[in-house]
Design an enzyme around this catalytic site. Structure first.
Site, PDB file in Angstrom:
ATOM      1  N   ARG A   1       0.841  -1.214   0.000  1.00 45.39           N
ATOM      2  CA  ARG A   1       0.000   0.000   0.000  1.00 45.39           C
ATOM      3  C   ARG A   1       0.875   1.263   0.000  1.00 45.39           C
ATOM      4  O   ARG A   1       0.526   2.267   0.608  1.00 45.39           O
ATOM      5  CB  ARG A   1      -0.942   0.022   1.209  1.00 45.39           C
ATOM      6  CG  ARG A   1      -1.913  -1.144   1.285  1.00 45.39           C
ATOM      7  CD  ARG A   1      -2.885  -1.167   0.124  1.00 45.39           C
ATOM      8  NE  ARG A   1      -3.967  -2.129   0.303  1.00 45.39           N
ATOM      9  CZ  ARG A   1      -3.954  -3.383  -0.140  1.00 45.39           C
ATOM     10  NH1 ARG A   1      -2.902  -3.842  -0.807  1.00 45.39           N
ATOM     11  NH2 ARG A   1      -4.989  -4.172   0.039  1.00 45.39           N
TER      12      ARG A   1
ATOM     13  N   SER B   1     -11.102  -1.665   2.613  1.00 46.60           N
ATOM     14  CA  SER B   1     -10.442  -1.768   3.929  1.00 46.60           C
ATOM     15  C   SER B   1     -10.196  -0.360   4.461  1.00 46.60           C
ATOM     16  O   SER B   1      -9.556   0.448   3.788  1.00 46.60           O
ATOM     17  CB  SER B   1      -9.088  -2.468   3.813  1.00 46.60           C
ATOM     18  OG  SER B   1      -9.241  -3.780   3.350  1.00 46.60           O
TER      19      SER B   1
ATOM     20  N   GLU C   1      -5.897   3.102   5.824  1.00 43.79           N
ATOM     21  CA  GLU C   1      -5.466   3.015   4.420  1.00 43.79           C
ATOM     22  C   GLU C   1      -6.131   4.147   3.629  1.00 43.79           C
ATOM     23  O   GLU C   1      -5.559   4.717   2.702  1.00 43.79           O
ATOM     24  CB  GLU C   1      -5.904   1.668   3.838  1.00 43.79           C
ATOM     25  CG  GLU C   1      -5.679   1.574   2.342  1.00 43.79           C
ATOM     26  CD  GLU C   1      -6.279   0.336   1.711  1.00 43.79           C
ATOM     27  OE1 GLU C   1      -5.935  -0.786   2.124  1.00 43.79           O
ATOM     28  OE2 GLU C   1      -7.087   0.495   0.761  1.00 43.79           O
TER      29      GLU C   1
HETATM   30  P1  FAD Z   1      -9.317   7.717  -5.581  1.00 48.73           P
HETATM   31  O1  FAD Z   1     -10.006   7.268  -4.341  1.00 48.73           O
HETATM   32  O2  FAD Z   1     -10.069   8.633  -6.471  1.00 48.73           O
HETATM   33  O3  FAD Z   1      -7.920   8.364  -5.192  1.00 48.73           O
HETATM   34  C1  FAD Z   1      -7.076   7.715  -4.269  1.00 48.73           C
HETATM   35  C2  FAD Z   1      -5.813   8.557  -4.038  1.00 48.73           C
HETATM   36  O4  FAD Z   1      -5.048   8.605  -5.235  1.00 48.73           O
HETATM   37  C3  FAD Z   1      -6.122  10.018  -3.689  1.00 48.73           C
HETATM   38  O5  FAD Z   1      -5.152  10.440  -2.771  1.00 48.73           O
HETATM   39  C4  FAD Z   1      -5.978  10.755  -5.019  1.00 48.73           C
HETATM   40  O6  FAD Z   1      -5.624  12.097  -4.862  1.00 48.73           O
HETATM   41  C5  FAD Z   1      -4.859   9.960  -5.684  1.00 48.73           C
HETATM   42  N1  FAD Z   1      -5.018   9.936  -7.149  1.00 48.73           N
HETATM   43  C6  FAD Z   1      -6.094   9.454  -7.833  1.00 48.73           C
HETATM   44  N2  FAD Z   1      -5.867   9.538  -9.149  1.00 48.73           N
HETATM   45  C7  FAD Z   1      -4.639  10.084  -9.318  1.00 48.73           C
HETATM   46  C8  FAD Z   1      -3.848  10.423 -10.458  1.00 48.73           C
HETATM   47  N3  FAD Z   1      -4.273  10.204 -11.695  1.00 48.73           N
HETATM   48  N4  FAD Z   1      -2.630  10.977 -10.244  1.00 48.73           N
HETATM   49  C9  FAD Z   1      -2.177  11.189  -8.994  1.00 48.73           C
HETATM   50  N5  FAD Z   1      -2.886  10.894  -7.879  1.00 48.73           N
HETATM   51  C10 FAD Z   1      -4.098  10.345  -8.035  1.00 48.73           C
HETATM   52  N6  FAD Z   1      -7.610  -1.452  -2.700  1.00 48.73           N
HETATM   53  C11 FAD Z   1      -6.708  -2.457  -2.754  1.00 48.73           C
HETATM   54  O7  FAD Z   1      -5.499  -2.202  -2.856  1.00 48.73           O
HETATM   55  N7  FAD Z   1      -7.090  -3.758  -2.705  1.00 48.73           N
HETATM   56  C12 FAD Z   1      -8.385  -4.130  -2.601  1.00 48.73           C
HETATM   57  O8  FAD Z   1      -8.692  -5.311  -2.576  1.00 48.73           O
HETATM   58  C13 FAD Z   1      -9.370  -3.092  -2.553  1.00 48.73           C
HETATM   59  N8  FAD Z   1     -10.679  -3.406  -2.409  1.00 48.73           N
HETATM   60  C14 FAD Z   1     -11.612  -2.414  -2.364  1.00 48.73           C
HETATM   61  C15 FAD Z   1     -12.957  -2.763  -2.215  1.00 48.73           C
HETATM   62  C16 FAD Z   1     -13.928  -1.786  -2.176  1.00 48.73           C
HETATM   63  C17 FAD Z   1     -15.366  -2.180  -1.989  1.00 48.73           C
HETATM   64  C18 FAD Z   1     -13.563  -0.415  -2.305  1.00 48.73           C
HETATM   65  C19 FAD Z   1     -14.608   0.662  -2.296  1.00 48.73           C
HETATM   66  C20 FAD Z   1     -12.222  -0.046  -2.400  1.00 48.73           C
HETATM   67  C21 FAD Z   1     -11.244  -1.045  -2.440  1.00 48.73           C
HETATM   68  N9  FAD Z   1      -9.870  -0.747  -2.526  1.00 48.73           N
HETATM   69  C22 FAD Z   1      -8.930  -1.737  -2.605  1.00 48.73           C
HETATM   70  C23 FAD Z   1      -9.427   0.659  -2.562  1.00 48.73           C
HETATM   71  C24 FAD Z   1      -9.482   1.280  -3.976  1.00 48.73           C
HETATM   72  O9  FAD Z   1     -10.197   0.458  -4.856  1.00 48.73           O
HETATM   73  C25 FAD Z   1      -8.083   1.513  -4.549  1.00 48.73           C
HETATM   74  O10 FAD Z   1      -7.296   2.279  -3.682  1.00 48.73           O
HETATM   75  C26 FAD Z   1      -8.156   2.190  -5.913  1.00 48.73           C
HETATM   76  O11 FAD Z   1      -6.912   2.156  -6.555  1.00 48.73           O
HETATM   77  C27 FAD Z   1      -8.622   3.656  -5.773  1.00 48.73           C
HETATM   78  O12 FAD Z   1      -8.922   4.125  -7.074  1.00 48.73           O
HETATM   79  P2  FAD Z   1      -9.726   5.467  -7.274  1.00 48.73           P
HETATM   80  O13 FAD Z   1      -9.643   5.789  -8.713  1.00 48.73           O
HETATM   81  O14 FAD Z   1     -11.078   5.364  -6.712  1.00 48.73           O
HETATM   82  O15 FAD Z   1      -8.841   6.455  -6.418  1.00 48.73           O
HETATM   83  N1  EPU Z   2     -10.560 -11.842   9.401  1.00 52.72           N
HETATM   84  C1  EPU Z   2     -11.338 -12.054  10.500  1.00 52.72           C
HETATM   85  N2  EPU Z   2     -12.433 -11.261  10.668  1.00 52.72           N
HETATM   86  C2  EPU Z   2     -12.764 -10.286   9.796  1.00 52.72           C
HETATM   87  C3  EPU Z   2     -11.950 -10.051   8.677  1.00 52.72           C
HETATM   88  C4  EPU Z   2     -10.839 -10.847   8.504  1.00 52.72           C
HETATM   89  O1  EPU Z   2     -11.059 -12.928  11.321  1.00 52.72           O
HETATM   90  O2  EPU Z   2     -13.768  -9.618  10.024  1.00 52.72           O
HETATM   91  C5  EPU Z   2      -9.401 -12.717   9.176  1.00 52.72           C
HETATM   92  C6  EPU Z   2      -9.673 -13.678   8.007  1.00 52.72           C
HETATM   93  O3  EPU Z   2     -10.336 -14.844   8.443  1.00 52.72           O
HETATM   94  C7  EPU Z   2      -8.281 -13.958   7.511  1.00 52.72           C
HETATM   95  C8  EPU Z   2      -7.550 -12.639   7.767  1.00 52.72           C
HETATM   96  O4  EPU Z   2      -8.293 -11.936   8.754  1.00 52.72           O
HETATM   97  O5  EPU Z   2      -7.669 -14.951   8.298  1.00 52.72           O
HETATM   98  C9  EPU Z   2      -7.398 -11.785   6.509  1.00 52.72           C
HETATM   99  O6  EPU Z   2      -8.689 -11.495   5.990  1.00 52.72           O
HETATM  100  P1  EPU Z   2      -8.966 -11.319   4.411  1.00 52.72           P
HETATM  101  O7  EPU Z   2      -8.402 -12.479   3.686  1.00 52.72           O
HETATM  102  O8  EPU Z   2     -10.414 -11.020   4.245  1.00 52.72           O
HETATM  103  O9  EPU Z   2      -8.085 -10.091   3.987  1.00 52.72           O
HETATM  104  P2  EPU Z   2      -7.829  -8.698   4.690  1.00 52.72           P
HETATM  105  O10 EPU Z   2      -6.470  -8.711   5.284  1.00 52.72           O
HETATM  106  O11 EPU Z   2      -8.967  -8.340   5.581  1.00 52.72           O
HETATM  107  C10 EPU Z   2      -6.716  -7.720   2.563  1.00 52.72           C
HETATM  108  C11 EPU Z   2      -6.728  -6.398   1.867  1.00 52.72           C
HETATM  109  C12 EPU Z   2      -7.931  -6.296   0.962  1.00 52.72           C
HETATM  110  C13 EPU Z   2      -7.862  -7.412  -0.077  1.00 52.72           C
HETATM  111  C14 EPU Z   2      -7.858  -8.749   0.668  1.00 52.72           C
HETATM  112  C15 EPU Z   2      -7.703  -9.912  -0.286  1.00 52.72           C
HETATM  113  C16 EPU Z   2      -5.602  -4.779   3.254  1.00 52.72           C
HETATM  114  C17 EPU Z   2      -5.737  -3.602   4.151  1.00 52.72           C
HETATM  115  N3  EPU Z   2      -6.740  -5.305   2.823  1.00 52.72           N
HETATM  116  O12 EPU Z   2      -7.851  -7.736   3.407  1.00 52.72           O
HETATM  117  O13 EPU Z   2      -7.855  -5.042   0.286  1.00 52.72           O
HETATM  118  O14 EPU Z   2      -8.959  -7.367  -0.940  1.00 52.72           O
HETATM  119  O15 EPU Z   2      -6.749  -8.779   1.601  1.00 52.72           O
HETATM  120  O16 EPU Z   2      -6.395  -9.969  -0.735  1.00 52.72           O
HETATM  121  O17 EPU Z   2      -4.484  -5.172   2.935  1.00 52.72           O
HETATM  122  C18 EPU Z   2      -8.505  -2.761   0.404  1.00 52.72           C
HETATM  123  O18 EPU Z   2      -7.292  -2.511   0.444  1.00 52.72           O
HETATM  124  O19 EPU Z   2      -9.398  -1.873   0.373  1.00 52.72           O
HETATM  125  C19 EPU Z   2      -8.914  -4.154   0.393  1.00 52.72           C
HETATM  126  C20 EPU Z   2     -10.201  -4.547   0.419  1.00 52.72           C
END
Ligand code: FAD
Ligand code: EPU
Length: 345
Positions: free
Chosen positions: A162, A232, A328
């Site tokens: 991240r 997250s 995050e």
């Molecule tokens: P924004 O929220 O619009 O911007 C994020 C940041 O980047 C801001 O600081 C912004 O100023 C900057 N920024 C945006 N565009 C630019 C640009 N072109 N140039 C310079 N800076 C810029 N993230 C994960 O890593 N793994 C996951 O599994 C994951 N799961 C998600 C699940 C859900 C339901 C949601 C809602 C979010 C999740 N995220 C996850 C977070 C998110 O999807 C990512 O961080 C994604 O890359 C954000 O994209 P965005 O276009 O919405 O960025």
């Molecule tokens: N867990 C619990 N309870 C909960 C949630 C998780 O016990 O309520 C335990 C799970 O059972 C597992 C561990 O925690 O043993 C990890 O959980 P999970 O696999 O769901 O992943 P996470 O660590 O909660 C991360 C990323 C997600 C990404 C998933 C899958 C971060 C901060 N989050 O979640 O990214 O989708 O792994 O790779 O690293 C995001 O960044 O927005 C995001 C959704």
């Protein structure tokens, strides 16, 4: 709020009732730059967003919010890989679907992730065993003052968990305008996470990995189109090996992942869950009942509700485990980004 403020409620995934002084939807890099120059001239705060899926607005934004919608996908064949040049405003999930249709594989583990392609390098998105850095060739960056475009190699971006240079050195005054991906023609499935472990690496197809990742995500992550959230809310904390061992002594089944020799990563969702906080509500904000790492806007939450709940979560985990979890999600105040840790303390 002044009469000519624009609502941001539908323009970020938390769906909070906040506004901006001005909104620009940019389909050309020059429009991003012009908005930046206007903001300098008018002494207004400036914020560049993709789809607003990783931000928490704390209040109305007193300046210009630019939404990057720079489009275009070019696929070039090389001897052993596909080289893909992607406009920063392309939707990430749609990009993966397009590439699957073209039989260019390697992004499936990052399916259904929200946001734009150009936001992917900012925090080096990661899920289900794959990070952006693993498929990144380069990131193209526009210097908003000079208009100069620079291309950074993946190594130059200093990607980490991240993390990247775009959160530090290039945080202000620069826009990511394109990303370059390198996808090997020899597809290697990554099957070390959750349901993916059930596949046979010899026979599994990219489409099966894609479908399985979508299924896992849909089963526990809330859909922002239905319930506002930003994924997250906290990062998984990195702690010392000794601290990890201490937790394992008390909770032998705790998820503790080695990261190098002296550091381990803990699962923040698990820590929050141990504090019995799933379903905990403050105002309209709630700890998601299926995934404790996600805070949802379940009933017209205000930014203050979300901050109060996040603060309670952080303090509870600290009291129970002596681990300080860090957001995050990027916190945006009236004049721009603020330090999220300071907001919660
Ligand atoms: P924004 O929220 O619009 O911007 C994020 C940041 O980047 C801001 O600081 C912004 O100023 C900057 N920024 C945006 N565009 C630019 C640009 N072109 N140039 C310079 N800076 C810029 N993230 C994960 O890593 N793994 C996951 O599994 C994951 N799961 C998600 C699940 C859900 C339901 C949601 C809602 C979010 C999740 N995220 C996850 C977070 C998110 O999807 C990512 O961080 C994604 O890359 C954000 O994209 P965005 O276009 O919405 O960025
Ligand atoms: N867990 C619990 N309870 C909960 C949630 C998780 O016990 O309520 C335990 C799970 O059972 C597992 C561990 O925690 O043993 C990890 O959980 P999970 O696999 O769901 O992943 P996470 O660590 O909660 C991360 C990323 C997600 C990404 C998933 C899958 C971060 C901060 N989050 O979640 O990214 O989708 O792994 O790779 O690293 C995001 O960044 O927005 C995001 C959704």
């Amino acid at each position: 709020m002044s009469a000519n403020y624009v609502s941001l409620q539908q323009l970020h995934t938390f769906g909070l009732p906040v506004n901006a002084k001005r909104v620009v939807i940019a389909s050309q890099a020059q429009e991003i730059r012009q908005a930046w120059l206007d903001s300098r001239q008018e002494d207004l705060p400036f914020l560049l967003l993709g789809e607003g899926s990783n931000v928490l607005f704390l209040e109305d934004f007193a300046g210009i919010v630019v939404f990057n919608r720079l489009k275009g996908v070019e696929i070039n064949e090389q001897a052993d890989s596909w080289q893909v040049h992607v406009g920063a405003g392309e939707n990430w999930h749609q990009l993966i679907q397009t590439l699957l249709g073209h039989e260019d594989y390697g992004l499936e583990n990052l399916a259904l992730l929200h946001g734009c392609a150009g936001s992917a390098p900012i925090q080096n998105i990661g899920a289900y065993g794959l990070e952006f850095k693993d498929i990144c060739d380069y990131v193209e960056l526009l210097n908003l003052d000079s208009g100069e475009v620079v291309r950074l190699s993946a190594a130059q971006c200093q990607f980490g968990y991240r993390e990247s240079l775009f959160k530090h050195q290039y945080r202000q005054g620069y826009a990511v305008i394109a990303v370059g991906l390198k996808l090997s023609k020899k597809w290697q499935p990554r099957l070390n996470y959750g349901e993916l472990k059930n596949f046979d690496p010899q026979t599994v197809t990219p489409q099966q990995v894609f479908d399985s990742v979508c299924h896992m995500r849909q089963s526990k992550l809330p859909n922002p189109a239905v319930t506002g959230n930003a994924g997250s809310f906290f990062k998984n904390p990195l702690v010392s090996r000794q601290q990890g061992e201490a937790i394992l002594r008390d909770y032998p089944n705790a998820p503790v992942y080695p990261v190098g020799d002296e550091t381990v990563k803990l699962a923040a969702g698990w820590l929050i869950d141990q504090c019995q906080l799933k379903g905990k509500q403050i105002g309209g904000a709630m700890v998601h009942p299926k995934q404790a790492l996600v805070i949802v806007n379940y009933a017209q939450a205000t930014p203050q509700d979300v901050v109060a709940l996040a603060s309670l979560v952080q303090k509870s985990v600290h009291t129970a485990f002596a681990v300080l979890i860090e957001p995050e999600v990027r916190f945006i105040a009236r004049s721009g980004e603020v330090n999220a840790m300071e907001c919660l303390s």
